[in-house]
Design an enzyme around this catalytic site. Structure first.
Site, mmCIF file in Angstrom:
data_model
loop_
_atom_site.group_PDB
_atom_site.id
_atom_site.type_symbol
_atom_site.label_atom_id
_atom_site.label_comp_id
_atom_site.label_asym_id
_atom_site.label_seq_id
_atom_site.Cartn_x
_atom_site.Cartn_y
_atom_site.Cartn_z
ATOM 1 N N ARG A 53 17.949 -8.734 1.201
ATOM 2 C CA ARG A 53 17.974 -9.552 -0.020
ATOM 3 C C ARG A 53 19.175 -9.154 -0.876
ATOM 4 O O ARG A 53 19.604 -8.006 -0.881
ATOM 5 C CB ARG A 53 16.682 -9.362 -0.823
ATOM 6 C CG ARG A 53 15.514 -10.154 -0.251
ATOM 7 C CD ARG A 53 14.268 -10.016 -1.077
ATOM 8 N NE ARG A 53 13.748 -8.668 -1.022
ATOM 9 C CZ ARG A 53 13.929 -7.727 -1.934
ATOM 10 N NH1 ARG A 53 14.604 -7.994 -3.051
ATOM 11 N NH2 ARG A 53 13.435 -6.529 -1.777
ATOM 12 N N TYR A 61 19.137 -14.647 5.699
ATOM 13 C CA TYR A 61 18.170 -13.540 5.735
ATOM 14 C C TYR A 61 16.815 -13.943 5.127
ATOM 15 O O TYR A 61 16.743 -14.649 4.123
ATOM 16 C CB TYR A 61 18.726 -12.318 4.995
ATOM 17 C CG TYR A 61 17.652 -11.268 4.850
ATOM 18 C CD1 TYR A 61 17.255 -10.509 5.950
ATOM 19 C CD2 TYR A 61 16.965 -11.096 3.651
ATOM 20 C CE1 TYR A 61 16.224 -9.596 5.846
ATOM 21 C CE2 TYR A 61 15.929 -10.177 3.543
ATOM 22 C CZ TYR A 61 15.558 -9.435 4.640
ATOM 23 O OH TYR A 61 14.521 -8.550 4.542
ATOM 24 N N LYS A 68 9.453 -14.983 -0.953
ATOM 25 C CA LYS A 68 9.695 -14.394 -2.272
ATOM 26 C C LYS A 68 10.042 -15.463 -3.306
ATOM 27 O O LYS A 68 9.656 -15.362 -4.474
ATOM 28 C CB LYS A 68 10.824 -13.383 -2.207
ATOM 29 C CG LYS A 68 10.668 -12.332 -1.139
ATOM 30 C CD LYS A 68 9.468 -11.465 -1.344
ATOM 31 C CE LYS A 68 9.512 -10.321 -0.330
ATOM 32 N NZ LYS A 68 8.362 -9.463 -0.397
ATOM 33 N N HIS A 107 3.115 -9.164 -5.639
ATOM 34 C CA HIS A 107 3.737 -8.578 -4.445
ATOM 35 C C HIS A 107 2.783 -7.523 -3.883
ATOM 36 O O HIS A 107 3.032 -6.326 -3.993
ATOM 37 C CB HIS A 107 5.078 -7.949 -4.864
ATOM 38 C CG HIS A 107 5.944 -7.522 -3.720
ATOM 39 N ND1 HIS A 107 6.888 -6.541 -3.838
ATOM 40 C CD2 HIS A 107 6.013 -7.945 -2.447
ATOM 41 C CE1 HIS A 107 7.514 -6.375 -2.688
ATOM 42 N NE2 HIS A 107 6.991 -7.216 -1.817
ATOM 43 N N SER A 144 9.343 -3.202 -1.583
ATOM 44 C CA SER A 144 9.686 -3.549 -0.203
ATOM 45 C C SER A 144 9.989 -2.292 0.609
ATOM 46 O O SER A 144 10.641 -1.367 0.106
ATOM 47 C CB SER A 144 10.921 -4.449 -0.179
ATOM 48 O OG SER A 144 10.684 -5.603 -0.934
ATOM 49 N N CYS A 171 8.045 0.097 1.662
ATOM 50 C CA CYS A 171 7.333 1.328 1.292
ATOM 51 C C CYS A 171 5.988 1.421 1.997
ATOM 52 O O CYS A 171 5.091 2.145 1.555
ATOM 53 C CB CYS A 171 7.121 1.402 -0.216
ATOM 54 S SG CYS A 171 8.603 1.791 -1.144
ATOM 55 N N GLY A 172 5.801 0.659 3.074
ATOM 56 C CA GLY A 172 4.602 0.847 3.891
ATOM 57 C C GLY A 172 3.444 -0.094 3.589
ATOM 58 O O GLY A 172 2.299 0.228 3.911
ATOM 59 N N LYS A 173 3.707 -1.269 3.004
ATOM 60 C CA LYS A 173 2.590 -2.200 2.754
ATOM 61 C C LYS A 173 1.979 -2.680 4.071
ATOM 62 O O LYS A 173 0.765 -2.757 4.206
ATOM 63 C CB LYS A 173 3.046 -3.418 1.922
ATOM 64 C CG LYS A 173 3.307 -3.088 0.460
ATOM 65 C CD LYS A 173 3.099 -4.285 -0.463
ATOM 66 C CE LYS A 173 4.017 -5.444 -0.162
ATOM 67 N NZ LYS A 173 5.440 -5.063 -0.316
ATOM 68 N N THR A 174 2.852 -2.988 5.044
ATOM 69 C CA THR A 174 2.324 -3.482 6.324
ATOM 70 C C THR A 174 1.489 -2.397 6.999
ATOM 71 O O THR A 174 0.414 -2.671 7.542
ATOM 72 C CB THR A 174 3.484 -3.947 7.226
ATOM 73 O OG1 THR A 174 4.272 -4.900 6.491
ATOM 74 C CG2 THR A 174 2.968 -4.611 8.495
ATOM 75 N N ASN A 175 1.957 -1.148 6.935
ATOM 76 C CA ASN A 175 1.191 -0.055 7.547
ATOM 77 C C ASN A 175 -0.170 0.119 6.875
ATOM 78 O O ASN A 175 -1.184 0.310 7.548
ATOM 79 C CB ASN A 175 1.966 1.260 7.462
ATOM 80 C CG ASN A 175 3.159 1.266 8.396
ATOM 81 O OD1 ASN A 175 3.244 0.459 9.323
ATOM 82 N ND2 ASN A 175 4.098 2.159 8.138
ATOM 83 N N ASP A 219 1.869 -8.672 2.207
ATOM 84 C CA ASP A 219 3.030 -8.741 1.298
ATOM 85 C C ASP A 219 2.752 -9.447 -0.034
ATOM 86 O O ASP A 219 3.295 -9.034 -1.044
ATOM 87 C CB ASP A 219 4.184 -9.443 2.019
ATOM 88 C CG ASP A 219 5.539 -9.225 1.342
ATOM 89 O OD1 ASP A 219 5.765 -8.111 0.823
ATOM 90 O OD2 ASP A 219 6.351 -10.154 1.324
ATOM 91 N N ARG A 267 13.810 -6.669 11.395
ATOM 92 C CA ARG A 267 12.468 -7.212 11.149
ATOM 93 C C ARG A 267 11.836 -7.810 12.393
ATOM 94 O O ARG A 267 12.535 -8.283 13.294
ATOM 95 C CB ARG A 267 12.569 -8.330 10.094
ATOM 96 C CG ARG A 267 13.105 -7.854 8.741
ATOM 97 C CD ARG A 267 11.976 -7.394 7.859
ATOM 98 N NE ARG A 267 12.440 -6.730 6.644
ATOM 99 C CZ ARG A 267 11.633 -6.494 5.607
ATOM 100 N NH1 ARG A 267 10.373 -6.870 5.628
ATOM 101 N NH2 ARG A 267 12.079 -5.850 4.545
ATOM 102 N N GLU A 313 -4.392 8.497 7.734
ATOM 103 C CA GLU A 313 -5.063 9.457 6.845
ATOM 104 C C GLU A 313 -5.155 8.931 5.414
ATOM 105 O O GLU A 313 -5.928 9.450 4.607
ATOM 106 C CB GLU A 313 -4.356 10.816 6.880
ATOM 107 C CG GLU A 313 -4.126 11.395 8.272
ATOM 108 C CD GLU A 313 -5.420 11.662 9.049
ATOM 109 O OE1 GLU A 313 -6.520 11.630 8.437
ATOM 110 O OE2 GLU A 313 -5.318 11.885 10.282
ATOM 111 N N ASN A 314 -4.371 7.911 5.093
ATOM 112 C CA ASN A 314 -4.465 7.339 3.752
ATOM 113 C C ASN A 314 -5.861 6.772 3.474
ATOM 114 O O ASN A 314 -6.243 6.576 2.327
ATOM 115 C CB ASN A 314 -3.406 6.242 3.556
ATOM 116 C CG ASN A 314 -2.008 6.826 3.491
ATOM 117 O OD1 ASN A 314 -1.842 8.017 3.200
ATOM 118 N ND2 ASN A 314 -0.999 6.014 3.759
HETATM 119 O O1 SAT Z 1 12.301 -10.223 0.952
HETATM 120 S S1 SAT Z 1 11.840 -10.056 2.325
HETATM 121 O O2 SAT Z 1 10.658 -10.849 2.516
HETATM 122 O O3 SAT Z 1 12.872 -10.476 3.228
HETATM 123 C C1 SAT Z 1 11.456 -8.449 2.615
HETATM 124 C C2 SAT Z 1 11.113 -7.700 1.400
HETATM 125 O O4 SAT Z 1 12.029 -7.329 0.688
HETATM 126 O O5 SAT Z 1 9.909 -7.466 1.125
HETATM 127 MN MN MN Z 2 7.780 -7.649 0.196
#
Ligand code: SAT
Ligand code: MN
Length: 581
Positions: free
Chosen positions: A67, A195, A204, A224, A246, A248-252, A273, A365, A491-492
């Protein structure tokens, strides 16, 4: 045919001058044609059909990998409505400066019209958008990330209530790259980038920047945040929403696998997200995931760190800017396997295992369908959404912030969210690893004055006595030698268990000046390689660090002048006096 939509598409076509205009219906035959054309023009390479069926590989322009916050603008009528944390461009200037960049920009290309729905089809919380684009990469991503095509046109009907998004790759020059949002018109123009966050306009741009303005006007929240369901051994599921910046592990966290030490616990992914939250008739906040897929950071994703993400992207998925093997398979740093021989890097050069060039860009990605996620929640497409018990804020902090604490109440929780700081990551162009204030992880995504956004949060809390409890977490605290003290990942769940205990009136805590911190022993560390001394450090609140922290927060707040809600100033003053500063 929706006349308003037809007129807008016609006017964009007249200006952008594509060779042809294609309205997408979302069918399987259609997307396969797009893929065929994409292979012909080099947008995608087909991957190994045996090991990665219906997967497609894309390399972006090397200058177009994240971004671009400095080229992202809010074009509200008044500059003050964009606020001090957004770039602002007057709508008139946008028309003079950026509209001409679209003129003839699609000559020799196809203009695709993508009607899409953000959120479960037919949900009262979901919303329609239409993206016009000349990028096949965008088409392929939008087909995974949104519900697109005929279903969206059906949901829209004759309504004019949709977000218009015009996107062109332009010439991909960073000098002619702009991401513009017109919050009053619910419109987006994006040119010069392919992108994800710049070009997939449903994400976003719409679901956060434009939707945050709609949410303010209509009394809901566009955030977010990941959404995750946590089922305890008694079979009770509670939902948590969590905002981290972004990468920082949201998907995990959204796809966490319970550790062996917590038998009977299950984790269900609703979203990774974005969360749109509205009050239900019972006064609780209900959240939907407006997206239909995951656009996740590939490096560091392995069968160990996130097996669910890994399984999600084994078929019908896209890979962008990762390494690419001779066998047509993806590879990235932190995949958990040795780099294969005969691989090209994300830049297309032969990979040298001894060299300094990485195989995958740090912000490379994967794009995968949410429905393929092994732990997808049975409720993920519930049109009503899921009830939220707790909200977590967090960032990536080497010091200062303990592993977890609970706020004293809603207004204090809003202050905690507003004061979030985090070290920057590769998800945006710029220096990585410097702490910046990133309120509610929305710094780059709030479509209006951040001070008004905080006021909206404060007001939202007055509407119900069933608001979620608000917590702050930090998985990234380091010891004096720079080692992470907390193991993170699965472990979180031990921390989430304490959070949920607090929500049901249990969970031992001590009161500190920053909030309720778990007592020693309140977080179960049995079987973990974290000794009591380290745990002490993880949960410590150090006065000198917090002096600097509150000073930095105070300085950040001064940017907002009188627009800063008095409630937040009060909270800051109270925090200082609790410390005795
Ligand atoms: O903005 S993206 O969706 O490409 C990725 C992010 O920054 O969370
Ligand atoms: Mn994001």
């Amino acid at each position: 045919m929706n006349q308003d939509l037809k007129q807008w598409v016609d006017s964009c076509a007249a200006h952008c001058q594509p060779d042809r205009v294609v309205w997408l219906d979302g069918s399987e035959e259609e997307i396969q044609r797009v893929y065929e054309d994409s292979v012909a023009d080099g947008t995608f390479v087909k991957m190994n059909e045996e090991t990665y069926p219906n997967c497609w590989y894309h390399r972006s322009d090397p200058s177009d990998v994240a971004r671009v916050e400095h080229l992202t603008f809010i074009c509200s009528e008044k500059e003050d409505d964009a606020g001090p944390t957004n770039n602002w461009m007057a709508p008139g200037d946008a028309k003079k400066k950026v509209w001409p960049l679209f003129e003839g920009a699609m000559k020799g290309r196809t203009m695709y019209v993508i009607p899409y729905v953000m959120g479960p089809l037919g949900s009262p919380i979901s919303k329609v958008g239409v993206e016009i684009t000349d990028s096949k990469y965008v088409v392929a991503n939008m087909r995974i990330m949104t519900r697109m095509g005929k279903a969206a046109l059906d949901q829209l009907g004759d309504s004019t209530d949709y977000c218009k998004g015009l996107h062109s790759l332009g010439d991909l020059s960073p000098d002619r790259r702009f991401i513009l949002h017109f919050p009053e018109d619910r419109e987006i123009w994006s040119v010069g980038s392919g992108y994800g966050g710049n070009a997939l306009l449903g994400k976003k741009c719409y679901a956060l920047r434009i939707a945050s303005v709609m949410a303010r006007d209509q009394g809901w929240l566009a955030e977010h945040m990941l959404i995750v369901g946590i089922e305890n051994p008694a079979g009770e599921t509670r939902y948590v929403a969590a905002a981290f910046p972004s990468a920082c592990g949201k998907t995990n966290l959204a796809m966490l696998v319970p550790p062996a030490s917590m038998p009977g616990w299950k984790v269900w992914t609703v979203g990774d997200d974005i969360a749109w939250m509205k009050f239900g008739p019972d006064g609780q906040l209900y959240a939907i995931n407006p997206e239909n897929g995951f656009f996740g950071v590939a490096p560091g994703t392995s069968t160990k760190t996130n097996p669910n993400a890994f399984k999600t992207v084994q078929k019908n998925s896209l890979f962008t800017n990762v390494g690419f093997t001779d066998d047509g398979e993806p590879w990235w740093e932190g995949m958990g396997t040795e780099p294969p021989a005969n691989m090209t890097t994300w830049k297309g050069a032969p990979y040298d295992p001894k060299g300094s060039e990485k195989a995958a860009h740090p912000n490379s990605r994967f794009t995968g369908p949410a429905s393929q996620c092994p732990c997808i929640s049975p409720e993920w497409e519930n049109p009503k959404g899921v009830p939220i018990s707790a909200i977590l804020f967090g960032g990536r902090r080497a010091s200062t912030n303990p592993l977890v604490f609970e706020s004293f109440g809603w207004d204090h929780g809003v202050f905690v969210g507003a004061a979030v700081g985090s070290e920057t990551t590769a998800a945006a162009i710029g220096k990585v690893g410097v702490v910046r204030r990133d309120p509610m992880a929305m710094l780059p995504f709030c479509g209006y004055n951040m001070a008004d956004y905080w006021k909206h949060w404060i007001e939202t809390g007055k509407k119900s006595d069933k608001m979620p409890r608000i917590f702050h977490v930090n998985w990234f605290r380091q010891d004096a030698d720079g080692n992470y003290m907390w193991p993170g990942f699965g472990e979180n769940l031990r921390v989430l268990a304490w959070v949920l205990d607090r929500c049901s009136g249990k969970g031992e805590a001590v009161e500190t000046p920053i909030g309720h911190v778990p007592t020693p022993g309140a977080i179960d560390t049995s079987g973990l390689d974290v000794d009591p001394k380290t745990m002490d450090q993880l949960l410590s609140v150090k006065k000198d660090e917090w002096k600097a922290e509150l000073d930095d927060q105070a300085e950040f707040f001064t940017k907002f002048g009188d627009r800063l809600p008095s409630e937040l100033q009060d909270q800051l003053n109270q925090a200082r006096s609790r410390f005795g500063f």
